[in-house]
Write an enzyme that holds these catalytic residues in place. Structure first.
Site, PDB file in Angstrom:
ATOM      1  N   TYR A  27      -3.536   3.698   2.084  1.00 17.59           N
ATOM      2  CA  TYR A  27      -3.615   3.997   3.512  1.00 17.59           C
ATOM      3  C   TYR A  27      -4.847   4.835   3.835  1.00 17.59           C
ATOM      4  O   TYR A  27      -5.527   4.592   4.838  1.00 17.59           O
ATOM      5  CB  TYR A  27      -2.346   4.742   3.938  1.00 17.59           C
ATOM      6  CG  TYR A  27      -2.423   5.317   5.336  1.00 17.59           C
ATOM      7  CD1 TYR A  27      -2.194   4.524   6.447  1.00 17.59           C
ATOM      8  CD2 TYR A  27      -2.747   6.662   5.540  1.00 17.59           C
ATOM      9  CE1 TYR A  27      -2.276   5.041   7.730  1.00 17.59           C
ATOM     10  CE2 TYR A  27      -2.830   7.186   6.815  1.00 17.59           C
ATOM     11  CZ  TYR A  27      -2.597   6.377   7.904  1.00 17.59           C
ATOM     12  OH  TYR A  27      -2.684   6.903   9.160  1.00 17.59           O
TER      13      TYR A  27
ATOM     14  N   TYR B 195       0.831  -1.195   0.000  1.00 15.59           N
ATOM     15  CA  TYR B 195       0.000   0.000   0.000  1.00 15.59           C
ATOM     16  C   TYR B 195       0.872   1.253   0.000  1.00 15.59           C
ATOM     17  O   TYR B 195       2.001   1.246   0.480  1.00 15.59           O
ATOM     18  CB  TYR B 195      -0.994   0.024   1.168  1.00 15.59           C
ATOM     19  CG  TYR B 195      -0.415   0.308   2.538  1.00 15.59           C
ATOM     20  CD1 TYR B 195      -0.303   1.616   3.021  1.00 15.59           C
ATOM     21  CD2 TYR B 195      -0.012  -0.728   3.376  1.00 15.59           C
ATOM     22  CE1 TYR B 195       0.194   1.877   4.293  1.00 15.59           C
ATOM     23  CE2 TYR B 195       0.488  -0.474   4.645  1.00 15.59           C
ATOM     24  CZ  TYR B 195       0.591   0.827   5.098  1.00 15.59           C
ATOM     25  OH  TYR B 195       1.087   1.084   6.358  1.00 15.59           O
ATOM     26  N   CYS B 196       0.324   2.331  -0.567  1.00 19.52           N
ATOM     27  CA  CYS B 196       0.910   3.665  -0.447  1.00 19.52           C
ATOM     28  C   CYS B 196      -0.178   4.570   0.130  1.00 19.52           C
ATOM     29  O   CYS B 196      -1.073   4.082   0.825  1.00 19.52           O
ATOM     30  CB  CYS B 196       1.462   4.175  -1.776  1.00 19.52           C
ATOM     31  SG  CYS B 196       0.236   4.377  -3.091  1.00 19.52           S
ATOM     32  N   PHE B 197      -0.138   5.857  -0.135  1.00 21.44           N
ATOM     33  CA  PHE B 197      -1.114   6.725   0.524  1.00 21.44           C
ATOM     34  C   PHE B 197      -2.516   6.548  -0.033  1.00 21.44           C
ATOM     35  O   PHE B 197      -3.481   6.355   0.710  1.00 21.44           O
ATOM     36  CB  PHE B 197      -0.689   8.192   0.418  1.00 21.44           C
ATOM     37  CG  PHE B 197      -1.606   9.114   1.179  1.00 21.44           C
ATOM     38  CD1 PHE B 197      -1.735   9.008   2.550  1.00 21.44           C
ATOM     39  CD2 PHE B 197      -2.361  10.071   0.527  1.00 21.44           C
ATOM     40  CE1 PHE B 197      -2.593   9.833   3.264  1.00 21.44           C
ATOM     41  CE2 PHE B 197      -3.216  10.909   1.222  1.00 21.44           C
ATOM     42  CZ  PHE B 197      -3.329  10.792   2.592  1.00 21.44           C
TER      43      PHE B 197
ATOM     44  N   SER C  52       2.433   2.546  -5.089  1.00 22.03           N
ATOM     45  CA  SER C  52       2.170   1.119  -4.901  1.00 22.03           C
ATOM     46  C   SER C  52       1.988   0.414  -6.244  1.00 22.03           C
ATOM     47  O   SER C  52       2.360  -0.755  -6.392  1.00 22.03           O
ATOM     48  CB  SER C  52       0.948   0.905  -4.019  1.00 22.03           C
ATOM     49  OG  SER C  52      -0.185   1.552  -4.533  1.00 22.03           O
TER      50      SER C  52
END
Length: 392
Positions: free
Chosen positions: A126, A97-99, A105
């Site tokens: 996220y 995951y990223c933001f 990602s």
């Protein structure tokens, strides 16, 4: 192997299974808050992220992406890819995951796929998962019952929570907060950030709800703040409006409980054990000297905590208890004696914590559904559970 990405409907299963997560955000983002089970293996470090962000603002998305690919290429790319591969080999179920589940990602996912590893990412990243966890706490507070354990300081409420946790749904908030909830209650490990505390709370509630369905969950009667972290409003209000069980133990038992937690189970008790059957402190071994130094630091910490509540305690009581604490320190250093700590503990309970706690309960007009010793409360909870099973 095809690994479809994780949508919001699958987040409950992801968290309750303790799925290993790879957070590819920059470290500065990770330390502010992360998803439970995460390790930070960023695609961009803090400096690189700042440069890409500045380029995005000044020149647009295309230029920012090009700069990112330019910086993360060659040996840098290989090193970061290897970190992801090493982690996935150890944790084959890992999810990315990223933001927002966007470029970072997606690029990580593609580079892994090019290396022969296909792993899913969290759709919405996220931000989406964090909102899911916040909503989890709110929904639980609206729809699930609590049984709240109250009682004066030293009653053994946390021990009770831990003791029943194998047979009853129970939540140890102080363990999640890594703090015992008082001026003296700091633990050796730092407290989580507020975001991490809330995220862990939400996952704990998901697991309890999954395991116990509609059974009421037993929690301690905490104040809004536990150290530097605080309970979300919906959950705190749910605690305040739930049924209360009162643990009623005599003062001597409560002092013994506090003595065990704050003296025996700390560097003070460890240092005393190490110094038994040895010469005075001046000839102690290196390990013994280290333990004694840690014990002295703990006495200093307690003296500072006492100073922090001096105004509420009152000048005369503060001076009296401070002197008792210093007497206990001296007895430890000079005579290998720690029982005298019970003197300042008892006075602190009688003159500060009991009036504070009992006054709060009176203002709230608490009317417990059961009141008794810790063992009586355990028996009551078991009887209650047996009746619920028989009525099914």
């Amino acid at each position: 192997m095809n690994n479809p990405n994780i949508n919001s409907d699958e987040l409950t299963a992801l968290f309750t299974a303790d799925t290993p997560l790879i957070d590819v955000r920059a470290p500065v983002e990770f330390i502010q808050g992360s998803l439970p089970g995460s390790v930070n293996l960023p695609i961009l470090n803090d400096e690189e992220r700042a440069l890409v962000g500045a380029t995005y603002k000044q020149q647009g998305s295309k230029a920012a992406v090009m700069l990112g690919y330019k910086m993360i290429s060659g040996r840098v790319k290989q090193d970061r890819l290897q970190q992801w591969l090493d982690f996935i080999r150890q944790h084959p179920r890992a999810v990315l995951y990223c933001f927002r589940g966007g470029k970072r990602s997606q690029i990580t996912q593609q580079w892994l796929k090019d290396a022969g590893i296909d792993r899913p990412l969290i759709i919405g990243g996220y931000k989406q998962a964090r909102q899911f966890l916040i909503n989890t706490i709110d929904r639980f507070s609206e729809n699930h019952r609590l049984l709240v354990i109250t009682g004066p300081t030293g009653s053994g409420k946390t021990r009770l929570i831990q003791q029943i946790s194998n047979n009853h749904p129970a939540l140890d908030i102080e363990a999640l907060a890594r703090h015992r909830g008082s001026a003296f209650g700091g633990m050796p490990t730092p407290q989580p950030t507020q975001i991490d505390f809330e995220n862990q709370l939400a996952v704990s509630l998901l697991k309890l709800k999954q395991s116990y369905l509609s059974d009421p969950i037993v929690v301690e009667d905490e104040s809004r703040h536990t150290g530097k972290v605080y309970l979300p409003t919906s959950f705190f209000e749910h605690i305040r409006s739930s049924k209360i069980i009162w643990v009623d133990e005599p003062l001597a038992t409560r002092v013994d409980n506090i003595f065990e937690d704050y003296i025996l189970a700390t560097p003070i008790g460890q240092a005393l054990q190490a110094r038994r059957n040895t010469q005075p402190l001046s000839s102690a071994t290196e390990i013994q000297a280290m333990l004694c130094q840690r014990a002295q630091l703990l006495f200093d910490k307690y003296a500072n905590a006492l100073q922090a509540i001096s105004k509420k305690l009152g000048g005369v009581r503060f001076q009296e208890i401070s002197q008792d604490l210093e007497n206990a320190r001296s007895s430890f250093v000079n005579r290998n004696e720690i029982q005298s700590n019970k003197i300042w503990i008892e006075k602190l309970v009688k003159y500060y914590y009991d009036p504070l706690y009992l006054g709060s309960l009176q203002r709230r007009q608490v009317n417990p559904c059961f009141k008794g010793s810790r063992q009586a409360v355990i028996n009551y909870l078991q009887t209650r559970k047996n009746r619920a099973i028989q009525s099914e």
